[in-house]
Scaffold this motif. Sequence first.
Motif, short mmCIF file in Angstrom:
data_model
loop_
_atom_site.label_atom_id
_atom_site.label_comp_id
_atom_site.label_asym_id
_atom_site.label_seq_id
_atom_site.Cartn_x
_atom_site.Cartn_y
_atom_site.Cartn_z
N MET A 140 -36.73 49.58 -49.49
CA MET A 140 -35.66 50.50 -49.17
C MET A 140 -35.63 50.76 -47.67
SD MET A 140 -34.93 54.12 -50.95
CE MET A 140 -35.34 55.40 -49.81
N LYS A 141 -34.46 50.66 -47.07
CA LYS A 141 -34.33 50.86 -45.63
C LYS A 141 -34.40 52.35 -45.30
CE LYS A 141 -31.24 49.48 -41.89
NZ LYS A 141 -32.18 49.38 -40.88
N LYS A 142 -35.13 52.67 -44.26
CA LYS A 142 -35.29 54.06 -43.85
C LYS A 142 -34.03 54.53 -43.14
CE LYS A 142 -40.15 53.36 -43.03
NZ LYS A 142 -41.16 53.24 -42.01
N LYS A 143 -33.59 55.72 -43.48
CA LYS A 143 -32.40 56.28 -42.86
C LYS A 143 -32.75 57.01 -41.56
CE LYS A 143 -28.37 59.05 -43.92
NZ LYS A 143 -27.68 59.86 -44.93
N TYR A 144 -33.88 57.68 -41.54
CA TYR A 144 -34.31 58.46 -40.38
C TYR A 144 -35.55 57.79 -39.79
CZ TYR A 144 -31.16 61.84 -42.40
OH TYR A 144 -30.06 62.46 -42.91
N ILE A 145 -35.40 57.26 -38.60
CA ILE A 145 -36.48 56.53 -37.95
C ILE A 145 -37.06 57.37 -36.82
CG2 ILE A 145 -37.07 54.45 -36.67
CD1 ILE A 145 -34.79 53.07 -38.21
N VAL A 146 -38.36 57.60 -36.88
CA VAL A 146 -39.05 58.41 -35.87
C VAL A 146 -39.57 57.48 -34.79
CG1 VAL A 146 -41.00 59.95 -35.45
CG2 VAL A 146 -39.71 60.14 -37.57
N ARG A 147 -39.16 57.74 -33.55
CA ARG A 147 -39.66 56.99 -32.40
C ARG A 147 -40.15 58.02 -31.38
NH1 ARG A 147 -35.17 53.62 -33.64
NH2 ARG A 147 -35.90 51.55 -34.27
N LEU A 148 -41.46 58.08 -31.22
CA LEU A 148 -42.07 59.06 -30.31
C LEU A 148 -42.26 58.44 -28.93
CD1 LEU A 148 -44.81 60.45 -32.71
CD2 LEU A 148 -42.62 61.50 -32.17
N THR A 149 -42.08 59.28 -27.92
CA THR A 149 -42.39 58.84 -26.56
C THR A 149 -43.90 58.93 -26.37
OG1 THR A 149 -42.21 61.08 -25.65
CG2 THR A 149 -40.18 59.75 -25.71
N ALA A 150 -44.38 58.38 -25.28
CA ALA A 150 -45.82 58.40 -25.00
C ALA A 150 -46.32 59.85 -24.86
CB ALA A 150 -46.13 57.60 -23.75
#
Length: 148
Positions: free
Chosen positions: A1-11
């Motif tokens: 299942m494809k994720k709707k909300y993708i978390v991308r954190l900065t360094a």
Amino acid sequence: MKKKYIVRLTAEERQSLEALVHKGKTAAYRRIHAQILLWADEGDQGPGLLDSEVAETVGVNARTVSRLRQRCVEEGLDAALERKRRMREKRRVLDGDGEAQLVALMCSEPPPGQSRWTLHLLSDRLVELGVVESISHESVRRVLKKRL
């Protein structure tokens, strides 16, 4: 299942979350939320695990991971680290005039055949008089306890 909300954190965000996880004194829910976000991070440095894998690793339900991921994307990192505020509004059944009528009714003579007012009689009479559309005897009790 494809994720709707993708978390991308900065360094910087990732570093602050790691510091929070390894910090000695912090609330348990904040530490768990930080761990979830670190494992769910799909940025350059994050492992980007599936919700079920994160849930198993951290020891929570997969739905918790999904909701936290959504809150992080929609409301930001700080909101995701805190507990969600409950939006519960309680509407008062009786306003000030209604309370005054209830107290006046309570001080008046009880109906014929009764030696005193009961909570059920009071609530029924308030509906008969048109003070409120409906009211429970428990609401009447709370108002009388507060006023008398």
